[in-house]
Every structure is written in structure tokens, then in C-alpha cells.
Scaffold this motif. Structure first.
Motif, PDB file in Angstrom:
ATOM      1  N   THR A 107      38.768  31.790  49.632  1.00  0.00           N
ATOM      2  CA  THR A 107      37.945  32.843  49.037  1.00  0.00           C
ATOM      3  C   THR A 107      38.843  33.951  48.506  1.00  0.00           C
ATOM      4  OG1 THR A 107      36.105  32.394  50.543  1.00  0.00           O
ATOM      5  CG2 THR A 107      36.120  34.534  49.443  1.00  0.00           C
ATOM      6  N   PRO A 108      38.800  34.232  47.210  1.00  0.00           N
ATOM      7  CA  PRO A 108      39.669  35.278  46.657  1.00  0.00           C
ATOM      8  C   PRO A 108      39.290  36.655  47.187  1.00  0.00           C
ATOM      9  CG  PRO A 108      38.083  34.555  45.010  1.00  0.00           C
ATOM     10  CD  PRO A 108      37.933  33.640  46.179  1.00  0.00           C
ATOM     11  N   LYS A 109      40.292  37.408  47.581  1.00  0.00           N
ATOM     12  CA  LYS A 109      40.074  38.767  48.074  1.00  0.00           C
ATOM     13  C   LYS A 109      40.603  39.825  47.106  1.00  0.00           C
ATOM     14  CE  LYS A 109      38.441  37.232  52.001  1.00  0.00           C
ATOM     15  NZ  LYS A 109      36.986  37.336  52.313  1.00  0.00           N
ATOM     16  N   SER A 110      41.400  39.401  46.140  1.00  0.00           N
ATOM     17  CA  SER A 110      41.971  40.324  45.163  1.00  0.00           C
ATOM     18  C   SER A 110      42.025  39.638  43.808  1.00  0.00           C
ATOM     19  CB  SER A 110      43.378  40.750  45.581  1.00  0.00           C
ATOM     20  OG  SER A 110      44.262  39.642  45.522  1.00  0.00           O
ATOM     21  N   VAL A 111      42.298  40.430  42.774  1.00  0.00           N
ATOM     22  CA  VAL A 111      42.423  39.862  41.433  1.00  0.00           C
ATOM     23  C   VAL A 111      43.573  38.864  41.405  1.00  0.00           C
ATOM     24  CG1 VAL A 111      42.936  40.397  39.026  1.00  0.00           C
ATOM     25  CG2 VAL A 111      41.399  41.884  40.328  1.00  0.00           C
ATOM     26  N   ALA A 112      44.667  39.180  42.104  1.00  0.00           N
ATOM     27  CA  ALA A 112      45.828  38.283  42.122  1.00  0.00           C
ATOM     28  C   ALA A 112      45.479  36.923  42.708  1.00  0.00           C
ATOM     29  CB  ALA A 112      46.971  38.930  42.902  1.00  0.00           C
ATOM     30  N   ASP A 113      44.544  36.908  43.676  1.00  0.00           N
ATOM     31  CA  ASP A 113      44.157  35.642  44.304  1.00  0.00           C
ATOM     32  C   ASP A 113      43.529  34.666  43.318  1.00  0.00           C
ATOM     33  OD1 ASP A 113      45.069  36.509  46.736  1.00  0.00           O
ATOM     34  OD2 ASP A 113      43.100  37.029  47.531  1.00  0.00           O
ATOM     35  N   LEU A 114      43.015  35.168  42.208  1.00  0.00           N
ATOM     36  CA  LEU A 114      42.370  34.286  41.229  1.00  0.00           C
ATOM     37  C   LEU A 114      43.372  33.354  40.558  1.00  0.00           C
ATOM     38  CD1 LEU A 114      39.832  36.705  39.482  1.00  0.00           C
ATOM     39  CD2 LEU A 114      39.298  34.812  41.023  1.00  0.00           C
ATOM     40  N   GLY A 115      44.644  33.647  40.713  1.00  0.00           N
ATOM     41  CA  GLY A 115      45.660  32.824  40.069  1.00  0.00           C
ATOM     42  C   GLY A 115      45.625  31.374  40.500  1.00  0.00           C
ATOM     43  N   ARG A 116      45.167  31.097  41.710  1.00  0.00           N
ATOM     44  CA  ARG A 116      45.143  29.708  42.180  1.00  0.00           C
ATOM     45  C   ARG A 116      43.776  29.046  41.995  1.00  0.00           C
ATOM     46  NH1 ARG A 116      45.106  32.683  47.095  1.00  0.00           N
ATOM     47  NH2 ARG A 116      43.282  32.285  48.404  1.00  0.00           N
ATOM     48  N   HIS A 117      42.860  29.741  41.347  1.00  0.00           N
ATOM     49  CA  HIS A 117      41.497  29.231  41.201  1.00  0.00           C
ATOM     50  C   HIS A 117      41.211  28.718  39.791  1.00  0.00           C
ATOM     51  CE1 HIS A 117      39.578  30.371  45.044  1.00  0.00           C
ATOM     52  NE2 HIS A 117      40.520  31.313  45.071  1.00  0.00           N
TER      53      HIS A 117
END
Length: 226
Positions: A107-117
Motif C-alpha cells: 500500500t503506497p504511503k507516499s508519492v515516492a511509493d508509487l514508483g513501484r506500482h
């Protein structure tokens, strides 16, 4: 004179009892048609027994004259034209993913986390090539990314339900799925709160707006986005 009056009444779509009647040809985009218009057709028909609806669903912008449509329902900013617009309502956007997908990828918690989605996008819609999100008090535009694009919001909704990736779509499309847990909203604290406005557009009448069209417009403006 009476014949002329009867002809004019027929054109306006009224009967001798002033009840709207006749066919209303409606062209609507797929999400609005699926989640707002079609579910309310039975109630509309019960109120207006004399009106016959002819409904077409497509996300392509149609020419009202060429398509012989009385009303077209469009989302987003309207281009300048000779059409008259009636506001039907607005909806916010939300990023959603299925529990299975979020369990698999996280589950993405930050904008940066979207990089793997996988960030699924809409085909041939430049305005939807980026997701606006809040980061440190400013709006950043995150590009859609991945191997999946779809023609309309309904296709994106179905893909999200299958666990194919994340989709950013109209909140009214996933109201039930969010309630039941079939989809989960993510990064809501980063949601900038932007909305999409829906309008009904129609040709400006030379005399009177037919009663059957006015009845349709009034009804769906009143129910809003439901």
C-alpha cells in the motif's frame, strides 16, 4: 389554427394534458451512464410515462446533429461551441486498488511509493496522463505508468477489481466497492480534492425547448451524481 397549435405542441413534446411525451435520444459517457443514468431509468419512466428514452453509451465526443442525439452528457471542461450546457453535478477523483493487488505490491504511503506500482491510464485522454497529488504543500503531477491503458473509466474500474494495478477514477464509480472492501482508496491524505464536472449539452432551440428534453434535464440535474 388548431392544427398549427397541435403541431407546435407535438414539437415541444407535450400532450393535450401537458404531460411530456416523445423520444429523447441521449448520448452519455460510459461511467455516468453505468452508475447514474441507467440505474435511475425505471424511476424516470414511472414519472414520465409518455417519454421514450434512446440511450447510447460511448466515451467518444459525438456530434449531436450527426448522431441525431437530443442530449449529450460530457465530463470535464467544455470546449467553446454553439451548444447549451446544463450542469448535472460533480465528483471527486480517488486512487483505488484491490486488496489482492495491495497485498502483493504494498500500500503506497507516499508519492515516492508509487514508483513501484502500475498506474493505469486512460487511452487517448491527454488530460488524464498525470495524477495530481499533494507533496509538501504543493501539487505534483505523477505520470501514469505501466503496461495497462483502457478506453474509459469503467474499464479501469474493472481492471482495478481484477488486481491489475491502481486506477484514479471518479468516486461515484467505486462507491459500492469501497463500502464492501472490494477496492481500497489509497493516498487520500495526498488527494488534492480536484473534481470533474458533468454537463448535459444540447442544441439551442429556435423557439421552445421541447418539454420531453426539459423534463430529462430537470430530472437528472436534481438527482446530481447520486
Amino acid at each position: 389554427m388548431q392544427v398549427l397549435a397541435e403541431m407546435e405542441a407535438a414539437e415541444r413534446g407535450v400532450t393535450s394534458h401537458d404531460a411530456p411525451s416523445g423520444r429523447v435520444r441521449v448520448n452519455t459517457n460510459v461511467p455516468y451512464g453505468t452508475h447514474v443514468l441507467l440505474p435511475r431509468v425505471p424511476a424516470f419512466q414511472a414519472r414520465y410515462l409518455g417519454i421514450r428514452l434512446d440511450i447510447g453509451l460511448t466515451d467518444h465526443v459525438v456530434d449531436l446533429l450527426e448522431d441525431r442525439a437530443d442530449v449529450a452528457i460530457r465530463a470535464g471542461p467544455l470546449k467553446s461551441s454553439n451548444l447549451v450546457a446544463r450542469r448535472l453535478g460533480e465528483t471527486r477523483k480517488v486512487i483505488v486498488g484491490s486488496p489482492a493487488y495491495l497485498k502483493r505490491v504494498g500500500t503506497p504511503k507516499s508519492v515516492a511509493d508509487l514508483g513501484r506500482h502500475t498506474r493505469m491510464g486512460a487511452s487517448h485522454t491527454p488530460a488524464l496522463e498525470h495524477w495530481p497529488l499533494m507533496e509538501r504543500g504543493a501539487t505534483v503531477n505523477v505520470p501514469v505508468s505501466g503496461a495497462l491503458f483502457a478506453s474509459d473509466g469503467e474499464a479501469l474500474r474493472h481492471l482495478a477489481l481484477t488486481g491489475a494495478g491502481l486506477a484514479r477514477i471518479a468516486a461515484f464509480q467505486v462507491r459500492e466497492e469501497l463500502k464492501t472492501g472490494r477496492l481500497s482508496a489509497v493516498l487520500e491524505e495526498r488527494n488534492p480534492g480536484d473534481t470533474v464536472v458533468f454537463h448535459a449539452v444540447f442544441l439551442e432551440p429556435t423557439k421552445h425547448l421541447p418539454a420531453r428534453i426539459r423534463a430529462f434535464l430537470d430530472y437528472f440535474a436534481d438527482v446530481g451524481m447520486g
